[in-house]
Design an enzyme around this catalytic site. Structure first.
Site, PDB file in Angstrom:
ATOM      1  N   CYS A 197       0.821  -1.215   0.000  1.00  0.00           N
ATOM      2  CA  CYS A 197       0.000   0.000   0.000  1.00  0.00           C
ATOM      3  C   CYS A 197       0.856   1.267   0.000  1.00  0.00           C
ATOM      4  CB  CYS A 197      -1.002  -0.028   1.149  1.00  0.00           C
ATOM      5  SG  CYS A 197      -2.410   1.095   0.854  1.00  0.00           S
ATOM      6  N   LYS A 207     -11.963   8.407  -0.881  1.00  0.00           N
ATOM      7  CA  LYS A 207     -11.245   7.242  -0.394  1.00  0.00           C
ATOM      8  C   LYS A 207     -11.705   5.981  -1.129  1.00  0.00           C
ATOM      9  CE  LYS A 207     -10.087   4.603   3.771  1.00  0.00           C
ATOM     10  NZ  LYS A 207     -10.282   4.455   5.233  1.00  0.00           N
ATOM     11  N   SER A 236      -7.698   0.175   0.780  1.00  0.00           N
ATOM     12  CA  SER A 236      -8.107   1.195   1.736  1.00  0.00           C
ATOM     13  C   SER A 236      -7.096   2.331   1.636  1.00  0.00           C
ATOM     14  CB  SER A 236      -8.132   0.625   3.157  1.00  0.00           C
ATOM     15  OG  SER A 236      -8.488   1.624   4.091  1.00  0.00           O
ATOM     16  N   HIS A 259      -4.113  -4.291   0.202  1.00  0.00           N
ATOM     17  CA  HIS A 259      -3.867  -4.934   1.494  1.00  0.00           C
ATOM     18  C   HIS A 259      -4.304  -6.405   1.473  1.00  0.00           C
ATOM     19  CE1 HIS A 259      -2.588  -1.547   3.990  1.00  0.00           C
ATOM     20  NE2 HIS A 259      -3.490  -0.806   3.362  1.00  0.00           N
ATOM     21  N   GLU A 273      -3.116  -8.728   3.060  1.00  0.00           N
ATOM     22  CA  GLU A 273      -2.961  -9.310   4.393  1.00  0.00           C
ATOM     23  C   GLU A 273      -4.149  -9.026   5.304  1.00  0.00           C
ATOM     24  OE1 GLU A 273      -1.911  -5.094   5.037  1.00  0.00           O
ATOM     25  OE2 GLU A 273      -1.612  -6.532   3.417  1.00  0.00           O
ATOM     26  N   ARG A 323     -14.969   2.820  12.894  1.00  0.00           N
ATOM     27  CA  ARG A 323     -14.140   3.817  13.584  1.00  0.00           C
ATOM     28  C   ARG A 323     -14.388   5.202  12.996  1.00  0.00           C
ATOM     29  NH1 ARG A 323      -8.403   3.358  11.490  1.00  0.00           N
ATOM     30  NH2 ARG A 323      -9.512   4.421   9.787  1.00  0.00           N
TER      31      ARG A 323
END
Length: 306
Positions: free
Chosen positions: A142, A163, A192, A235, A237, A249
Site C-alpha cells: 500500500c 477514499k 483502503s 492490502h 494481508e 471507527r
C-alpha cells in the site's frame, strides 16, 4: 513447516488458535535447518494487529520462516506501547550490517502528506537504499508500495476524489509470471487508501511489470522483473474484519465514510463481511517466499557458499 517468532509475541496465541504451526526461538534452535530470514518494517499504527495479519499470510508455506520486526528511530508510535516495541522490535542501527532473505515494508496512514513531509522519510529512504544490497527481495504494501516506487523510480502518487475502500476484482495480466502462479484470471483484494500510482508512470520503466490491475481500483501488483522488488497497492494481508473496523471507527468520528464496496452481504454494514480474498493472499505470499526469496537467496547470506 512452522513460522518462527519471538517468544511471547501476542500474535502467537492468535495464530495457534487458528491451528497455524508457530515455533518459538527455543524450539527452533534445536532444528538443523536454516530458516528464511524475513525482516518486517511495520509502519501501521496498531502494530499488534498487523503483526498477526502478516505472520498469518507468511505461515502457509513448507519453508521455515524466521521473522524479525524493525522500528524507526525517527518516529514514536502513538498506538503501540513502548514496552511492546522494546521487547519485540529492533532499531535499524542494530541490524544494518546483517543481510536478509526477504523484507516487508508495510503501509502507513500518511498518504495525504508529500513523501518528503513525512517525519521519518529520511530514515525510510536510507532503509530502502540499504535493501538493494542487503535483501534478496523486498515486498512493499500500500503506502509502502507508493513510497518504494517513488524512492526507487521517481513515480508520483495522485490523490483520488474520494477514499477507495472495499474489495475489488483485478485481472491477472500475465499468468506465467511465478508471483501469480496458481491464481485465477480474476482475483479479489482489499483496498483502503486515498492515493494511487498510475499506469502511465509505471509503464515508463521497462524493468517494471504490471501483473494485476482493476478497472475500479487501478494498479494492484507491480513487479521489478528481476524479482528483487514487489509493489502491492492494496492490502492482501487484511483479515475479515479490518475494513469493518476502519469503517465503524470513522463512522464514530463523524467522518461519514462510504460503506466499503463489495464487502458486506446486501451492503449491510452491521452484517458479517464476506471473506473472498484469503486464497489469493495465501498464494501471493507463498509464491513470493518460494520463487523470489527461497529460490534466489544463497544458503550463506554472507557469500561463503553462494
Amino acid at each position: 513447516m512452522p513460522i518462527k517468532i519471538q517468544k511471547g509475541l501476542p500474535a502467537k496465541t492468535v495464530l495457534e488458535s487458528e491451528n497455524i504451526f508457530v515455533m518459538d526461538e527455543e524450539r527452533a534452535m534445536s532444528q538443523d535447518i536454516r530458516p528464511l530470514e524475513i525482516l518486517i518494517l511495520n509502519l501501521m499504527p496498531v502494530k499488534e494487529e498487523t503483526e498477526t495479519q502478516l505472520l498469518r499470510a507468511l505461515s502457509n508455506t513448507p519453508l521455515q520462516i524466521d521473522c524479525s520486526f524493525l522500528m524507526l528511530s525517527t518516529h514514536t508510535s502513538k498506538n503501540t506501547s513502548a514496552s511492546h516495541l522494546n521487547k519485540f522490535y529492533v532499531p535499524f542501527s542494530e541490524i544494518r550490517q546483517k543481510k536478509y532473505d526477504g523484507m516487508i515494508i508495510t503501509g502507513a496512514p500518511v498518504e495525504m502528506m508529500e513523501f518528503e513531509e513525512v517525519n521519518y522519510w529520511t530514515e525510510l529512504s536510507m532503509i530502502m537504499e540499504w535493501t538493494k544490497t542487503h535483501v534478496t527481495s523486498t515486498l512493499h504494501i500500500c503506502w509502502g508500495a507508493q513510497a518504494g516506487l517513488y524512492y526507487h523510480y521517481g513515480i508520483p502518487k495522485y490523490r483520488m476524489e474520494k477514499k477507495l475502500s472495499g474489495i475489488y476484482s483485478h485481472r491477472i495480466l500475465d499468468g506465467k509470471v511465478p508471483l501469480v502462479r496458481g491464481m485465477d484470471d480474476y482475483i479479489m483484494a482489499p483496498h483502503s487508501r486515498y492515493t494511487q500510482v498510475q499506469k502511465k508512470d509505471v509503464a515508463k520503466h521497462k524493468d517494471l511489470q504490471i501483473l494485476a490491475s482493476s478497472r475500479e481500483a487501478g494498479l494492484f501488483l507491480i513487479l521489478k522483473k528481476d524479482g528483487s522488488q514487489v509493489f502491492i497497492q492494496g492490502h492482501p494481508e487484511y483479515d475479515r474484519m479490518t475494513l469493518n473496523n476502519e469503517y465503524h471507527r470513522d463512522l464514530a468520528k463523524g467522518l461519514n465514510p462510504e460503506i466499503p464496496c463489495n464487502y458486506y452481504e446486501n451492503n449491510d454494514p452491521f452484517s458479517m463481511p464476506i471473506l473472498c480474498w484469503r486464497n489469493m493472499a495465501t498464494t501471493l505470499y507463498s509464491n513470493w517466499l518460494n520463487y523470489y526469496v527461497y529460490q534466489e537467496t544463497p544458503y550463506d547470506l554472507y557469500g561463503k557458499d553462494s
